[in-house]
Scaffold this motif. Structure first.
Motif, short mmCIF file in Angstrom:
data_model
loop_
_atom_site.label_atom_id
_atom_site.label_comp_id
_atom_site.label_asym_id
_atom_site.label_seq_id
_atom_site.Cartn_x
_atom_site.Cartn_y
_atom_site.Cartn_z
N GLY A 253 -5.54 -16.28 -16.37
CA GLY A 253 -4.18 -15.76 -16.14
C GLY A 253 -4.19 -14.26 -16.00
N LEU A 254 -3.07 -13.74 -15.59
CA LEU A 254 -2.92 -12.30 -15.45
C LEU A 254 -2.81 -11.69 -16.85
N PRO A 255 -3.05 -10.37 -16.98
CA PRO A 255 -2.97 -9.76 -18.30
C PRO A 255 -1.64 -10.07 -18.97
N ALA B 143 -0.73 -1.19 -10.16
CA ALA B 143 -1.43 -1.49 -8.90
C ALA B 143 -0.50 -2.22 -7.93
N ILE B 144 0.28 -3.16 -8.46
CA ILE B 144 1.17 -3.91 -7.56
C ILE B 144 2.34 -3.03 -7.11
N ASP B 145 2.82 -2.16 -8.01
CA ASP B 145 3.86 -1.19 -7.60
C ASP B 145 3.37 -0.40 -6.39
N GLY C 255 -9.47 -6.26 -0.26
CA GLY C 255 -8.23 -6.94 0.08
C GLY C 255 -7.79 -7.84 -1.04
N VAL C 256 -6.70 -8.53 -0.83
CA VAL C 256 -6.19 -9.46 -1.85
C VAL C 256 -5.46 -10.59 -1.14
N ILE C 257 -5.65 -11.78 -1.66
CA ILE C 257 -4.90 -12.93 -1.13
C ILE C 257 -3.48 -12.84 -1.69
N THR C 258 -2.48 -12.89 -0.83
CA THR C 258 -1.09 -12.94 -1.32
C THR C 258 -0.34 -14.03 -0.57
N GLN C 259 0.80 -14.40 -1.14
CA GLN C 259 1.62 -15.42 -0.48
C GLN C 259 3.07 -14.97 -0.40
N TRP C 260 3.27 -13.65 -0.46
CA TRP C 260 4.64 -13.13 -0.45
C TRP C 260 5.27 -13.15 0.93
N HIS C 261 4.51 -13.52 1.94
CA HIS C 261 5.08 -13.67 3.29
C HIS C 261 6.10 -14.82 3.32
N PRO D 180 -17.07 -5.27 -11.11
CA PRO D 180 -17.33 -6.68 -11.39
C PRO D 180 -16.05 -7.44 -11.67
N VAL D 181 -15.94 -8.63 -11.12
CA VAL D 181 -14.80 -9.49 -11.47
C VAL D 181 -15.03 -9.99 -12.89
N ARG D 182 -13.94 -10.24 -13.59
CA ARG D 182 -14.05 -10.81 -14.93
C ARG D 182 -13.41 -12.18 -14.93
N ARG D 183 -14.15 -13.13 -15.46
CA ARG D 183 -13.67 -14.50 -15.55
C ARG D 183 -14.04 -15.04 -16.93
N ARG D 184 -13.68 -16.29 -17.17
CA ARG D 184 -14.09 -16.93 -18.42
C ARG D 184 -15.61 -17.13 -18.41
N THR E 110 -16.22 -8.84 -5.71
CA THR E 110 -15.09 -8.93 -4.77
C THR E 110 -13.83 -9.24 -5.57
N ARG E 111 -13.22 -8.17 -6.08
CA ARG E 111 -12.00 -8.42 -6.82
C ARG E 111 -10.78 -8.01 -6.01
N ALA E 112 -9.62 -8.34 -6.53
CA ALA E 112 -8.39 -8.06 -5.80
C ALA E 112 -8.19 -6.55 -5.66
N ILE E 113 -8.08 -6.08 -4.43
CA ILE E 113 -7.83 -4.67 -4.15
C ILE E 113 -6.39 -4.54 -3.64
N ARG E 114 -5.60 -3.72 -4.31
CA ARG E 114 -4.19 -3.57 -3.92
C ARG E 114 -3.82 -2.13 -3.59
N ARG E 115 -4.77 -1.20 -3.77
CA ARG E 115 -4.52 0.21 -3.43
C ARG E 115 -5.49 0.61 -2.34
C1 FMN Z 1 -3.72 -18.62 -3.86
C2 FMN Z 1 -3.58 -17.19 -4.32
C3 FMN Z 1 -2.34 -16.57 -4.25
C4 FMN Z 1 -2.19 -15.24 -4.67
N1 FMN Z 1 -0.98 -14.62 -4.52
C5 FMN Z 1 -0.85 -13.32 -4.86
C6 FMN Z 1 0.36 -12.61 -4.58
O1 FMN Z 1 1.33 -13.17 -4.01
N2 FMN Z 1 0.44 -11.31 -4.94
C7 FMN Z 1 -0.60 -10.65 -5.52
O2 FMN Z 1 -0.48 -9.45 -5.81
N3 FMN Z 1 -1.78 -11.28 -5.77
C8 FMN Z 1 -1.92 -12.60 -5.45
N4 FMN Z 1 -3.13 -13.24 -5.64
C9 FMN Z 1 -4.27 -12.48 -6.21
C10 FMN Z 1 -4.65 -12.92 -7.62
O3 FMN Z 1 -3.72 -12.44 -8.54
C11 FMN Z 1 -6.05 -12.38 -7.91
O4 FMN Z 1 -6.94 -12.92 -6.97
C12 FMN Z 1 -6.52 -12.77 -9.30
O5 FMN Z 1 -5.68 -12.18 -10.27
C13 FMN Z 1 -7.96 -12.34 -9.56
O6 FMN Z 1 -8.06 -10.96 -9.40
P1 FMN Z 1 -9.47 -10.25 -9.61
O7 FMN Z 1 -10.42 -10.88 -8.64
O8 FMN Z 1 -9.21 -8.79 -9.33
O9 FMN Z 1 -9.88 -10.50 -11.03
C14 FMN Z 1 -3.30 -14.55 -5.22
C15 FMN Z 1 -4.56 -15.18 -5.27
C16 FMN Z 1 -4.70 -16.48 -4.81
C17 FMN Z 1 -6.08 -17.12 -4.85
#
Ligand code: FMN
Length: 235
Positions: A226-228, A101-103, A152-158, A192-196, A14-19
């Motif tokens: 962290g992000l790349p 992906a974010i674009d 899906g992806v968790i975001t806080q840009w609202h 697969p998600v990648r973590r430490r 379950t990784r972040a999906i933005r597309r």
């Molecule tokens: C609390 C929280 C806030 C986040 N806010 C954003 C966001 O505003 N925009 C965004 O594109 N991704 C956001 N993310 C997504 C993270 O960047 C993403 O879950 C993380 O990089 C792991 O991605 P992966 O599971 O694909 O490896 C957020 C994730 C969390 C848990």
């Protein structure tokens, strides 16, 4: 309920999906996803998490989607520049992929099939810990979506447009918005998600003491936190 997917496979993929593909999420699937979300734990089992689902085509919902889309574009434009994702800062290949992906995400925001606002119906004064009663439900939602082939992806840009959003959608002051989660069928693959490495996260007995009994599944690949990194090498 039928078993849609093995739990550990869902957890690991379950990784972040933005597309997202444009097809809608059928009512039954969305209902199943929200059912799973609402089975999450919360403090004292008060069940104060709430979900505002934006999928209808009425004027208010469309206006809210546009407002949120504008907020995403503005926040990403600022972050893209400030964090060095633009070409003049020699972004790494991983950073280039993430930025693309974010674009795509912010450009096509209004076409994402479903956007969920994950909220907390407060029963006491705001607390820094209150999100702890919302995020388990959000992760359940993402896992259930994954099990049914959505992402899906968790975001806080609202947060940049929260006052206007509250007015548009009649969200009372007593309700906190903790996350905005787009949902839909992924354009690419889940993976697969990648973590430490597991050993980086866990201490045994006292802080910093290695746990020799830990082991990871075969073939797990790792990444640094962290992000790349936007920039290859020193500037
Ligand atoms: C609390 C929280 C806030 C986040 N806010 C954003 C966001 O505003 N925009 C965004 O594109 N991704 C956001 N993310 C997504 C993270 O960047 C993403 O879950 C993380 O990089 C792991 O991605 P992966 O599971 O694909 O490896 C957020 C994730 C969390 C848990």
């Amino acid at each position: 309920m039928k078993c849609a997917m093995e739990l550990f496979e869902a957890l690991a993929t379950t990784r972040a999906i933005r597309r997202f593909r444009p097809e809608p999420i059928p009512d039954d699937d969305l209902s199943t996803i929200l059912f799973a979300a609402t089975r999450a734990p919360s403090g004292s089992n008060r069940q104060t998490f709430r979900f505002l689902v934006l999928r209808a085509q009425d004027a208010e919902t469309l206006a809210a989607r546009q407002l949120l889309g504008g907020a995403c574009r503005a926040q990403w434009a600022a972050k893209r520049d400030a964090d060095g994702y633009n070409a003049d800062r020699r972004p790494s290949p991983g950073a280039v992929r993430l930025a693309a992906a974010i674009d795509h995400f912010v450009t096509h925001f209004e076409k994402i099939p479903v956007v969920v606002l994950a909220c907390l119906d407060r029963y006491r004064a705001p607390s820094p810990l209150e999100g702890a009663s919302v995020y388990p439900a959000v992760q359940n939602l993402l896992l259930a979506a994954r099990a049914l082939g959505y992402g899906g992806v968790i975001t806080q840009w609202h947060s940049a447009v929260e006052p206007e959003l509250r007015t548009l959608l009649h969200i009372p002051d007593s309700v906190a918005i903790h996350a905005m989660v787009p949902l839909g069928r992924p354009m690419g693959q889940h993976g697969p998600v990648r973590r430490r490495p597991l050993t980086d996260f866990v201490s045994d007995g006292h802080w910093g003491s290695a746990a020799p009994w830990l082991h990871e599944p075969e073939g797990v690949r790792h990444t640094t936190p962290g992000l790349p990194r936007p920039v290859d090498g020193p500037e």
